[in-house]
Design a protein around this motif. Sequence first.
Motif, PDB file in Angstrom:
ATOM      1  N   SER A 157     -10.293  82.060  -8.833  1.00 14.44           N
ATOM      2  CA  SER A 157     -11.535  82.831  -8.954  1.00 14.44           C
ATOM      3  C   SER A 157     -12.597  82.431  -7.945  1.00 14.44           C
ATOM      4  CB  SER A 157     -12.118  82.657 -10.365  1.00 14.44           C
ATOM      5  OG  SER A 157     -12.657  81.351 -10.518  1.00 14.44           O
ATOM      6  N   THR A 158     -12.355  81.342  -7.193  1.00 22.38           N
ATOM      7  CA  THR A 158     -13.384  80.868  -6.275  1.00 22.38           C
ATOM      8  C   THR A 158     -12.946  81.025  -4.832  1.00 22.38           C
ATOM      9  OG1 THR A 158     -14.837  79.018  -5.712  1.00 22.38           O
ATOM     10  CG2 THR A 158     -12.563  78.466  -6.254  1.00 22.38           C
ATOM     11  N   SER A 159     -13.869  81.388  -3.976  1.00 23.62           N
ATOM     12  CA  SER A 159     -13.565  81.511  -2.547  1.00 23.62           C
ATOM     13  C   SER A 159     -14.683  80.952  -1.683  1.00 23.62           C
ATOM     14  CB  SER A 159     -13.335  82.985  -2.179  1.00 23.62           C
ATOM     15  OG  SER A 159     -14.504  83.750  -2.462  1.00 23.62           O
ATOM     16  N   ASP A 160     -15.776  80.493  -2.330  1.00 27.28           N
ATOM     17  CA  ASP A 160     -16.918  80.029  -1.542  1.00 27.28           C
ATOM     18  C   ASP A 160     -17.502  78.700  -2.009  1.00 27.28           C
ATOM     19  OD1 ASP A 160     -17.893  80.918  -3.907  1.00 27.28           O
ATOM     20  OD2 ASP A 160     -19.430  82.259  -3.060  1.00 27.28           O
ATOM     21  N   ASP A 161     -17.005  78.166  -3.110  1.00 27.75           N
ATOM     22  CA  ASP A 161     -17.536  76.900  -3.640  1.00 27.75           C
ATOM     23  C   ASP A 161     -16.556  75.781  -3.290  1.00 27.75           C
ATOM     24  OD1 ASP A 161     -18.479  74.743  -5.074  1.00 27.75           O
ATOM     25  OD2 ASP A 161     -19.033  75.934  -6.830  1.00 27.75           O
ATOM     26  N   ASP A 162     -16.795  75.140  -2.153  1.00 31.92           N
ATOM     27  CA  ASP A 162     -15.830  74.145  -1.674  1.00 31.92           C
ATOM     28  C   ASP A 162     -15.784  72.901  -2.558  1.00 31.92           C
ATOM     29  OD1 ASP A 162     -17.564  71.920   0.207  1.00 31.92           O
ATOM     30  OD2 ASP A 162     -18.501  73.858  -0.180  1.00 31.92           O
ATOM     31  N   VAL A 163     -16.907  72.481  -3.136  1.00 29.42           N
ATOM     32  CA  VAL A 163     -16.888  71.292  -4.005  1.00 29.42           C
ATOM     33  C   VAL A 163     -16.113  71.597  -5.286  1.00 29.42           C
ATOM     34  CG1 VAL A 163     -18.271  69.544  -5.185  1.00 29.42           C
ATOM     35  CG2 VAL A 163     -19.113  70.566  -3.071  1.00 29.42           C
ATOM     36  N   PHE A 164     -16.244  72.808  -5.796  1.00 30.39           N
ATOM     37  CA  PHE A 164     -15.479  73.225  -6.973  1.00 30.39           C
ATOM     38  C   PHE A 164     -13.982  73.188  -6.660  1.00 30.39           C
ATOM     39  CE2 PHE A 164     -14.512  76.911 -10.070  1.00 30.39           C
ATOM     40  CZ  PHE A 164     -14.318  76.012 -11.128  1.00 30.39           C
ATOM     41  N   ALA A 165     -13.605  73.720  -5.491  1.00 36.64           N
ATOM     42  CA  ALA A 165     -12.194  73.703  -5.094  1.00 36.64           C
ATOM     43  C   ALA A 165     -11.681  72.267  -4.944  1.00 36.64           C
ATOM     44  CB  ALA A 165     -12.009  74.476  -3.787  1.00 36.64           C
TER      45      ALA A 165
ATOM     46  N   LEU B 207     -10.117  67.270   2.789  1.00 37.92           N
ATOM     47  CA  LEU B 207      -9.848  66.890   1.404  1.00 37.92           C
ATOM     48  C   LEU B 207      -9.143  68.024   0.657  1.00 37.92           C
ATOM     49  CD1 LEU B 207     -12.224  64.903  -0.903  1.00 37.92           C
ATOM     50  CD2 LEU B 207     -10.944  66.838  -1.801  1.00 37.92           C
ATOM     51  N   ILE B 208      -9.591  69.247   0.875  1.00 40.52           N
ATOM     52  CA  ILE B 208      -8.961  70.393   0.214  1.00 40.52           C
ATOM     53  C   ILE B 208      -7.571  70.647   0.794  1.00 40.52           C
ATOM     54  CG2 ILE B 208      -9.092  72.916  -0.059  1.00 40.52           C
ATOM     55  CD1 ILE B 208     -12.076  72.665  -0.379  1.00 40.52           C
ATOM     56  N   VAL B 209      -7.461  70.620   2.117  1.00 36.64           N
ATOM     57  CA  VAL B 209      -6.168  70.849   2.757  1.00 36.64           C
ATOM     58  C   VAL B 209      -5.154  69.794   2.299  1.00 36.64           C
ATOM     59  CG1 VAL B 209      -4.932  70.964   4.956  1.00 36.64           C
ATOM     60  CG2 VAL B 209      -7.231  71.923   4.768  1.00 36.64           C
ATOM     61  N   GLY B 210      -5.595  68.534   2.242  1.00 45.64           N
ATOM     62  CA  GLY B 210      -4.702  67.455   1.837  1.00 45.64           C
ATOM     63  C   GLY B 210      -4.231  67.589   0.402  1.00 45.64           C
ATOM     64  N   ALA B 211      -5.170  67.868  -0.515  1.00 43.95           N
ATOM     65  CA  ALA B 211      -4.799  67.997  -1.931  1.00 43.95           C
ATOM     66  C   ALA B 211      -3.898  69.201  -2.157  1.00 43.95           C
ATOM     67  CB  ALA B 211      -6.055  68.107  -2.793  1.00 43.95           C
ATOM     68  N   ALA B 212      -4.264  70.354  -1.583  1.00 42.61           N
ATOM     69  CA  ALA B 212      -3.453  71.564  -1.752  1.00 42.61           C
ATOM     70  C   ALA B 212      -2.064  71.366  -1.165  1.00 42.61           C
ATOM     71  CB  ALA B 212      -4.142  72.748  -1.091  1.00 42.61           C
ATOM     72  N   SER B 213      -1.981  70.741   0.004  1.00 43.04           N
ATOM     73  CA  SER B 213      -0.686  70.522   0.658  1.00 43.04           C
ATOM     74  C   SER B 213       0.182  69.543  -0.122  1.00 43.04           C
ATOM     75  CB  SER B 213      -0.906  70.007   2.087  1.00 43.04           C
ATOM     76  OG  SER B 213      -1.612  70.947   2.862  1.00 43.04           O
TER      77      SER B 213
ATOM     78  N   ASN C  70      -6.037  77.437   3.602  1.00 49.01           N
ATOM     79  CA  ASN C  70      -6.492  78.282   4.715  1.00 49.01           C
ATOM     80  C   ASN C  70      -7.971  78.648   4.596  1.00 49.01           C
ATOM     81  OD1 ASN C  70      -3.999  78.310   5.984  1.00 49.01           O
ATOM     82  ND2 ASN C  70      -3.283  80.095   4.854  1.00 49.01           N
ATOM     83  N   THR C  71      -8.414  78.915   3.359  1.00 47.65           N
ATOM     84  CA  THR C  71      -9.810  79.285   3.147  1.00 47.65           C
ATOM     85  C   THR C  71     -10.752  78.152   3.529  1.00 47.65           C
ATOM     86  OG1 THR C  71      -9.200  80.778   1.336  1.00 47.65           O
ATOM     87  CG2 THR C  71     -11.493  80.060   1.425  1.00 47.65           C
ATOM     88  N   PHE C  72     -10.356  76.935   3.160  1.00 47.93           N
ATOM     89  CA  PHE C  72     -11.199  75.759   3.425  1.00 47.93           C
ATOM     90  C   PHE C  72     -10.525  74.853   4.457  1.00 47.93           C
ATOM     91  CE2 PHE C  72     -11.954  77.066  -1.021  1.00 47.93           C
ATOM     92  CZ  PHE C  72     -13.321  77.297  -0.989  1.00 47.93           C
TER      93      PHE C  72
ATOM     94  N   LEU D 212      -1.449  80.552  -3.898  1.00 46.63           N
ATOM     95  CA  LEU D 212      -2.821  80.136  -4.153  1.00 46.63           C
ATOM     96  C   LEU D 212      -3.142  78.819  -3.440  1.00 46.63           C
ATOM     97  CD1 LEU D 212      -5.495  80.488  -5.610  1.00 46.63           C
ATOM     98  CD2 LEU D 212      -4.441  79.579  -7.690  1.00 46.63           C
ATOM     99  N   LEU D 213      -2.176  77.898  -3.441  1.00 44.80           N
ATOM    100  CA  LEU D 213      -2.380  76.622  -2.746  1.00 44.80           C
ATOM    101  C   LEU D 213      -2.480  76.834  -1.241  1.00 44.80           C
ATOM    102  CD1 LEU D 213       0.110  74.477  -4.853  1.00 44.80           C
ATOM    103  CD2 LEU D 213      -2.381  74.187  -4.784  1.00 44.80           C
TER     104      LEU D 213
END
Length: 453
Positions: free
Chosen positions: A82-90, A139-145, A132-134, A126-127
């Motif tokens: 549901s989020t595409s702009d809140d990087d801290v939430f992601a 930190l986001i790329v590492g966790a998602a990957s 790609n979005t962030f 989604l991952l």
Amino acid sequence: MAVSRDRLMAYSIVFYVHPEAYSSVSIYMKPNVNQIEAAGSIGRGQSDIYTSFMISNLEEQRKRIAEDPIPIYRTLFSLLDSTSDDDVFAQSLLATIDGAIQDDSRQIASLVQLATGRETFNVMALLVRSANTFKNIPLIVGAASHILASILSEIILRNRENPGDYINQATRLVDSLINQAMENSLPLEEATYCFLPLFKIDAIRREFLRTGGLRTVLVPLLEQKSGIFQPIYAAICCLWMLSFDEDSYEFFIRSDYNLIGKIIKELRRTDKEKVIRVALGTLKNLSAGEGTIEIMIENKLVEIIDNLSKRILKDQDVTDLVKDIGDVLASSVKLFSSFEKWLKEVERGDLVPGVTHTEAFWKENAKHLENDSFGPVKKLVQLLNSESVQTVVLALGDIGEFARFHPYGKTVAGKLGAKIRAMELLQNPNKEVNGAALLCIQKIMIQNWQSIS
């Protein structure tokens, strides 16, 4: 900076790399989750699941996720969707999911269930989308990957006979991680943590080697983070997994990578038994390869094994590895420092770096070159015309050492044309060759070399 283990997210691999981010990410709570639920973006009751889980302490989170994990993961992924702009939430959502599977690897089964079930969202897509979005937030790329790597690895291992498109997805992930590491958009150690679950798969290890992952990621990581426990442990774990494939041996003996030397360097520096265990495990696997034992001896592994054998070690696996490698080295040292081995190199016309081209070897064996009217010296001089730079450089070194340590070495080397050929090689455009030629000439001409060396 150490991270306080007060939430499951603290166990995420990203906080090994970005510990400074934990204080802000760990306290973040999405303020309008009720509105997201009211808008129908997440399921009914998921805002309460999110809030109650995120405010729980570590032990409460562990208990809840062990008892009924699917609703919690479904909620976290629904919110991520549901989020595409809140990087801290992601960051908070992904670190929580990643921390949970790092804390208890059995949790991966629940993620696989979501990824292969009929959910309103596609977990793996989604991952990828989150990364790609962030893409500018490591930190986001590492966790998602890392989450994606863990899921793909588990699915492929469960379906070894028919992995379908999952192998291709894992391959694309490996290529993406290598490219990001090469472009410096993702820290080397963060990429390395993502490779660990993927390296359980034979095809992925081969893909990593094929696409230059060693050169791009692991070699520079070992150089940049030497002596730092967490990244070095991860890097050597990767090398250990790679060392089970015989196809990898050619990379381990490459002088420009110097992987065996780097592993031994970390053995010399660390007192962490986890690092010692995986380093010795790697070296034991490699001991079956051609040329690897010689490199280990050259890097003084014998001395390290001797020191380890005198220590009180808590891990029985480490004790067993010390004994096993010690036995291999004991039976190999004499072989690899023998005059016969040097003779075979000369006969073959292809000299290779090792203990047969060291001062200690020549102190012991210089007199042996008298055989067959100094026949071995004649052959060594002939090798000064080799097209191989390595062979010419080593031959120059050997002639110089023969001149130093044989009573008539300087005279014999001069009569057999070694000095003249070495002087010709001073004009060689290769700096390594003309440097070795100069040193050789000095050893032939200077009577008391020891006084200036």
